[in-house]
Scaffold this motif. Structure first.
Motif, PDB file in Angstrom:
ATOM      1  N   MET A 173       0.848  -1.174   0.000  1.00  0.00           N
ATOM      2  CA  MET A 173       0.000   0.000   0.000  1.00  0.00           C
ATOM      3  C   MET A 173       0.897   1.241   0.000  1.00  0.00           C
ATOM      4  O   MET A 173       1.856   1.320   0.747  1.00  0.00           O
ATOM      5  CB  MET A 173      -0.884  -0.027   1.247  1.00  0.00           C
ATOM      6  N   LYS A 174       0.556   2.202  -0.826  1.00  0.00           N
ATOM      7  CA  LYS A 174       1.348   3.428  -0.901  1.00  0.00           C
ATOM      8  C   LYS A 174       1.168   4.256   0.359  1.00  0.00           C
ATOM      9  O   LYS A 174       0.166   4.152   1.059  1.00  0.00           O
ATOM     10  CB  LYS A 174       0.940   4.242  -2.129  1.00  0.00           C
ATOM     11  N   LYS A 193      -2.088   4.845   3.019  1.00  0.00           N
ATOM     12  CA  LYS A 193      -2.012   4.525   4.449  1.00  0.00           C
ATOM     13  C   LYS A 193      -2.437   5.717   5.297  1.00  0.00           C
ATOM     14  O   LYS A 193      -3.168   5.573   6.280  1.00  0.00           O
ATOM     15  CB  LYS A 193      -0.586   4.095   4.823  1.00  0.00           C
ATOM     16  N   ILE A 194      -1.973   6.898   4.912  1.00  0.00           N
ATOM     17  CA  ILE A 194      -2.341   8.108   5.655  1.00  0.00           C
ATOM     18  C   ILE A 194      -3.850   8.346   5.555  1.00  0.00           C
ATOM     19  O   ILE A 194      -4.501   8.677   6.544  1.00  0.00           O
ATOM     20  CB  ILE A 194      -1.541   9.327   5.145  1.00  0.00           C
TER      21      ILE A 194
END
Length: 194
Positions: free
Chosen positions: A1-2, A6-7
């Motif tokens: 996941m980039k 994630k953020i």
């Protein structure tokens, strides 16, 4: 996941739990309506208390287990909507005209009735300014809360003998679009005729 994904997921989870923390929770209608609750506005002090108009969705919240009278929310056309002894918390009735509803005590010989769209000494109307949960029933901010006192001949002042919520039914967006579209067609037709 980039890292950006994630953020984003992190903030969605934080916002979800933050939203859950704002709902005040109560275990009975009596505790909900105790004096000093800061999550609702007493409608008696607002201009709307004189008359509530329009179509509302109603949700039964509950009643005091020690209430002496049986109370019913009634409609001239639909009969009994909610009953303080047989309705289940969370039960919903859709699209009722608030001006056609009243509260009655069927066991009283003269079957006294109180209109719910006007202020009286038997009803308190509140406007919730934040989400509230009573047992499993969730009520969102902006909903009206009606509390009735069962002592028609002598008030005991608790207003928890029949409690239900009411939320105005919004005009559907499709109806607004249809109306504006029809007005536009009439305008086009008039332009062609002239």
């Amino acid at each position: 996941m980039k890292i950006g994904q994630k953020i984003c997921v992190f903030w969605i989870v934080i916002l979800f739990f933050a939203g859950q923390a704002h709902a005040v929770s109560y275990d009975s209608v009596t505790r909900l309506l105790e004096n000093g609750s800061d999550f609702f506005i007493n409608v008696e002090s607002m201009p709307i208390y004189e008359k509530l108009d329009g179509i509302f969705n109603f949700q039964y919240i509950g009643s005091d287990t020690y209430a002496t009278d049986k109370l019913e929310l009634i409609s001239a056309s639909a009969g009994v909507i909610f009953h303080s002894r047989s309705s289940k918390p969370g039960e919903i009735e859709y699209s009722l005209d608030v001006s056609a509803l009243g509260i009655t005590t069927p066991q009283v010989s003269n079957n006294e009735s109180v209109s719910i769209d006007k202020w009286s000494n038997q009803v308190k109307i509140y406007l919730l300014n934040q989400d509230v949960s009573i047992n499993t029933v969730k009520i969102i901010a902006g909903t009206y809360l009606f509390g009735f006192d069962d002592e028609f001949n002598g008030l005991d002042g608790d207003f928890d003998d029949l409690v239900f919520a009411a939320r105005a039914v919004p005009i559907p967006g499709a109806a607004l679009l249809l109306g504006s579209g029809l007005i536009g067609l009439v305008g086009l037709r008039r332009r062609r005729i002239v």
